[in-house]
Design a protein around this motif. Structure first.
Motif, PDB file in Angstrom:
ATOM      1  N   VAL A   9     -29.757  10.650 -57.232  1.00 14.57           N
ATOM      2  CA  VAL A   9     -31.063  10.878 -57.859  1.00 14.57           C
ATOM      3  C   VAL A   9     -31.187  12.343 -58.236  1.00 14.57           C
ATOM      4  O   VAL A   9     -30.833  13.233 -57.453  1.00 14.57           O
ATOM      5  N   PHE A  10     -31.720  12.590 -59.425  1.00 15.90           N
ATOM      6  CA  PHE A  10     -32.173  13.935 -59.790  1.00 15.90           C
ATOM      7  C   PHE A  10     -33.658  13.844 -60.058  1.00 15.90           C
ATOM      8  O   PHE A  10     -34.096  13.111 -60.940  1.00 15.90           O
ATOM      9  N   GLU A  11     -34.449  14.574 -59.256  1.00 15.64           N
ATOM     10  CA  GLU A  11     -35.889  14.645 -59.483  1.00 15.64           C
ATOM     11  C   GLU A  11     -36.234  16.023 -60.003  1.00 15.64           C
ATOM     12  O   GLU A  11     -35.943  17.034 -59.365  1.00 15.64           O
ATOM     13  N   TYR A  12     -36.875  16.087 -61.169  1.00 11.17           N
ATOM     14  CA  TYR A  12     -37.326  17.373 -61.689  1.00 11.17           C
ATOM     15  C   TYR A  12     -38.832  17.511 -61.463  1.00 11.17           C
ATOM     16  O   TYR A  12     -39.554  16.523 -61.363  1.00 11.17           O
ATOM     17  N   MET A  33     -35.447  19.596 -58.131  1.00 14.48           N
ATOM     18  CA  MET A  33     -35.597  20.914 -58.759  1.00 14.48           C
ATOM     19  C   MET A  33     -37.048  21.173 -59.114  1.00 14.48           C
ATOM     20  O   MET A  33     -37.783  20.264 -59.499  1.00 14.48           O
ATOM     21  N   ASP A  34     -37.446  22.435 -58.974  1.00 11.45           N
ATOM     22  CA  ASP A  34     -38.760  22.852 -59.442  1.00 11.45           C
ATOM     23  C   ASP A  34     -38.662  24.269 -59.988  1.00 11.45           C
ATOM     24  O   ASP A  34     -37.792  25.057 -59.593  1.00 11.45           O
ATOM     25  N   LEU A  35     -39.589  24.592 -60.864  1.00 13.16           N
ATOM     26  CA  LEU A  35     -39.663  25.901 -61.484  1.00 13.16           C
ATOM     27  C   LEU A  35     -40.044  27.000 -60.496  1.00 13.16           C
ATOM     28  O   LEU A  35     -39.663  28.158 -60.667  1.00 13.16           O
ATOM     29  N   VAL A  36     -40.799  26.643 -59.454  1.00 12.89           N
ATOM     30  CA  VAL A  36     -41.488  27.625 -58.618  1.00 12.89           C
ATOM     31  C   VAL A  36     -40.790  27.825 -57.271  1.00 12.89           C
ATOM     32  O   VAL A  36     -40.677  26.877 -56.481  1.00 12.89           O
ATOM     33  N   PRO A  37     -40.340  29.035 -56.964  1.00 11.63           N
ATOM     34  CA  PRO A  37     -39.672  29.289 -55.684  1.00 11.63           C
ATOM     35  C   PRO A  37     -40.529  28.932 -54.465  1.00 11.63           C
ATOM     36  O   PRO A  37     -39.994  28.429 -53.464  1.00 11.63           O
ATOM     37  N   ILE A  96     -36.217  23.235 -66.266  1.00  7.10           N
ATOM     38  CA  ILE A  96     -35.592  22.180 -67.072  1.00  7.10           C
ATOM     39  C   ILE A  96     -35.879  22.361 -68.555  1.00  7.10           C
ATOM     40  O   ILE A  96     -35.145  21.837 -69.397  1.00  7.10           O
ATOM     41  N   CYS A  97     -36.933  23.104 -68.903  1.00  4.54           N
ATOM     42  CA  CYS A  97     -37.207  23.383 -70.313  1.00  4.54           C
ATOM     43  C   CYS A  97     -36.220  24.388 -70.891  1.00  4.54           C
ATOM     44  O   CYS A  97     -36.109  24.525 -72.104  1.00  4.54           O
ATOM     45  N   GLN A  98     -35.508  25.081 -69.991  1.00  5.66           N
ATOM     46  CA  GLN A  98     -34.540  26.090 -70.414  1.00  5.66           C
ATOM     47  C   GLN A  98     -33.105  25.669 -70.100  1.00  5.66           C
ATOM     48  O   GLN A  98     -32.213  26.510 -70.006  1.00  5.66           O
ATOM     49  N   GLY A  99     -32.867  24.385 -69.918  1.00  2.00           N
ATOM     50  CA  GLY A  99     -31.505  23.881 -69.786  1.00  2.00           C
ATOM     51  C   GLY A  99     -31.022  23.596 -68.384  1.00  2.00           C
ATOM     52  O   GLY A  99     -29.901  23.121 -68.204  1.00  2.00           O
ATOM     53  N   ALA A 100     -31.831  23.869 -67.355  1.00  2.00           N
ATOM     54  CA  ALA A 100     -31.410  23.558 -65.987  1.00  2.00           C
ATOM     55  C   ALA A 100     -31.394  22.045 -65.784  1.00  2.00           C
ATOM     56  O   ALA A 100     -32.131  21.301 -66.437  1.00  2.00           O
ATOM     57  N   GLY A 101     -30.547  21.590 -64.859  1.00  2.00           N
ATOM     58  CA  GLY A 101     -30.448  20.167 -64.577  1.00  2.00           C
ATOM     59  C   GLY A 101     -29.329  19.885 -63.608  1.00  2.00           C
ATOM     60  O   GLY A 101     -28.716  20.807 -63.061  1.00  2.00           O
ATOM     61  N   PRO A 102     -29.027  18.617 -63.363  1.00  2.00           N
ATOM     62  CA  PRO A 102     -27.945  18.270 -62.443  1.00  2.00           C
ATOM     63  C   PRO A 102     -26.589  18.627 -63.030  1.00  2.00           C
ATOM     64  O   PRO A 102     -26.435  18.760 -64.244  1.00  2.00           O
ATOM     65  N   VAL A 121     -36.450  18.351 -72.390  1.00  2.00           N
ATOM     66  CA  VAL A 121     -36.445  17.606 -71.127  1.00  2.00           C
ATOM     67  C   VAL A 121     -35.972  16.167 -71.348  1.00  2.00           C
ATOM     68  O   VAL A 121     -35.104  15.662 -70.616  1.00  2.00           O
ATOM     69  N   LEU A 122     -36.511  15.490 -72.336  1.00  2.00           N
ATOM     70  CA  LEU A 122     -36.150  14.089 -72.534  1.00  2.00           C
ATOM     71  C   LEU A 122     -34.720  13.930 -73.045  1.00  2.00           C
ATOM     72  O   LEU A 122     -34.037  12.962 -72.687  1.00  2.00           O
ATOM     73  N   ASP A 123     -34.251  14.871 -73.851  1.00  2.00           N
ATOM     74  CA  ASP A 123     -32.825  14.859 -74.215  1.00  2.00           C
ATOM     75  C   ASP A 123     -31.973  15.086 -72.968  1.00  2.00           C
ATOM     76  O   ASP A 123     -30.894  14.509 -72.822  1.00  2.00           O
ATOM     77  N   GLY A 124     -32.480  15.939 -72.072  1.00  2.00           N
ATOM     78  CA  GLY A 124     -31.793  16.160 -70.811  1.00  2.00           C
ATOM     79  C   GLY A 124     -31.726  14.892 -69.982  1.00  2.00           C
ATOM     80  O   GLY A 124     -30.675  14.558 -69.426  1.00  2.00           O
ATOM     81  N   VAL A 125     -32.840  14.172 -69.895  1.00  2.00           N
ATOM     82  CA  VAL A 125     -32.847  12.911 -69.142  1.00  2.00           C
ATOM     83  C   VAL A 125     -31.753  11.986 -69.645  1.00  2.00           C
ATOM     84  O   VAL A 125     -31.014  11.374 -68.859  1.00  2.00           O
ATOM     85  N   TYR A 126     -31.635  11.871 -70.958  1.00  2.00           N
ATOM     86  CA  TYR A 126     -30.597  11.004 -71.532  1.00  2.00           C
ATOM     87  C   TYR A 126     -29.205  11.451 -71.096  1.00  2.00           C
ATOM     88  O   TYR A 126     -28.372  10.629 -70.706  1.00  2.00           O
ATOM     89  N   ARG A 127     -28.941  12.756 -71.137  1.00  2.00           N
ATOM     90  CA  ARG A 127     -27.623  13.271 -70.734  1.00  2.00           C
ATOM     91  C   ARG A 127     -27.376  13.098 -69.241  1.00  2.00           C
ATOM     92  O   ARG A 127     -26.251  12.835 -68.816  1.00  2.00           O
ATOM     93  N   TRP A 128     -28.431  13.281 -68.451  1.00  2.00           N
ATOM     94  CA  TRP A 128     -28.269  13.266 -66.995  1.00  2.00           C
ATOM     95  C   TRP A 128     -28.002  11.881 -66.436  1.00  2.00           C
ATOM     96  O   TRP A 128     -27.441  11.750 -65.339  1.00  2.00           O
TER      97      TRP A 128
END
Length: 238
Positions: A57-60, A81-85, A109-115, A140-147
């Motif tokens: 599972v990858f949860e963003y 993953m989350d944007l906020v430390p 994830i808006c800047q290319g981060a992901g699994p 993000v949604l293009d990322g979902v497709y790739r992930w």
């Protein structure tokens, strides 16, 4: 500062400093019953098998990790993953308290981060509505497709358009589904409307508009439920 940053950085700083569990603890009207009763729990219980069997599972937009910990407790191998430390700091603490092995990571994830490799499930528990700009949603949604693995599933819970909702000082754009909130001139994406600066804060789509958007990014809706159609399961279009 990007339109989606300030609210989230400030909220999770408060959650961490006050020893709270999750986003909904900041809003009495939405408050849940502790860390393990996160907002999308019933949806995940219904749509994901009781025993993950090591499925990946990858949860963003994982926030403080309630859903990630829940899925890990059911046998899934979870990367969240989350944007906020501050959010990730709390998530790691909560997972350690429960003896759960979850990979938590800070990333945008808006800047290319992901699994790092495809997964069986991509999960979104009320993150997508805060990703407002077209280019960010596309990323993000293009990322979902790739992930996703070829037979993987996208499990999405998102806020939707609600007929008759009172937005108060905010403005709702019927054509785009964008909610604009009073803001400062320096916020990314801010617009001057009737002598007041507004920034994009949410995207509340109709069920039909959400299905069309997902399809444009190669995602086929196989189930859509919830009071306003915001509980969605997708597979890759063939």
């Amino acid at each position: 500062m990007k339109y989606y940053e300030r609210e989230h950085f400030e909220a999770y700083a408060r959650i961490r400093s006050e020893g709270l569990d999750q986003w909904n603890d900041l809003h009495d009207e939405d408050s849940e019953q502790g860390y393990d009763r996160f907002a999308a729990r019933d949806f995940l219980e219904r749509e994901m098998p009781d025993h993950g069997g090591g499925s990946t599972v990858f949860e963003y937009g994982c926030g403080t990790g309630g859903a990630a910990c829940f899925m890990a407790s059911r046998g899934y191998s979870v990367h969240a993953m989350d944007l906020v430390p501050d959010a990730i700091h709390v998530a790691r603490e909560r997972a350690a308290e429960r003896g759960l092995d979850v990979v938590f990571e800070v990333g945008d994830i808006c800047q290319g981060a992901g699994p790092h490799k495809p997964v069986d499930y991509v999960v979104d528990c009320f993150c997508l509505q805060s990703i407002v700009a077209d280019e960010d949603r596309s990323a993000v949604l293009d990322g979902v497709y790739r992930w996703l693995e070829p037979d993987g599933l996208f499990v999405l819970a998102t806020a939707m358009f609600e007929p008759g909702r009172d937005y108060g000082a905010d403005r709702y754009d019927v054509e785009t589904g964008i909610v604009w909130t009073p803001s400062s001139r320096g916020t990314e994406g801010a617009r001057l409307l009737d002598r007041t600066w507004y920034a994009p804060v949410r995207r509340h789509l109709t069920p039909t508009a959400l299905r069309h958007e997902l399809k444009r990014h190669g995602l086929d809706v196989i189930a859509q439920s919830g009071a306003f159609g915001g509980e969605v399961v997708c597979k890759k279009l063939e």
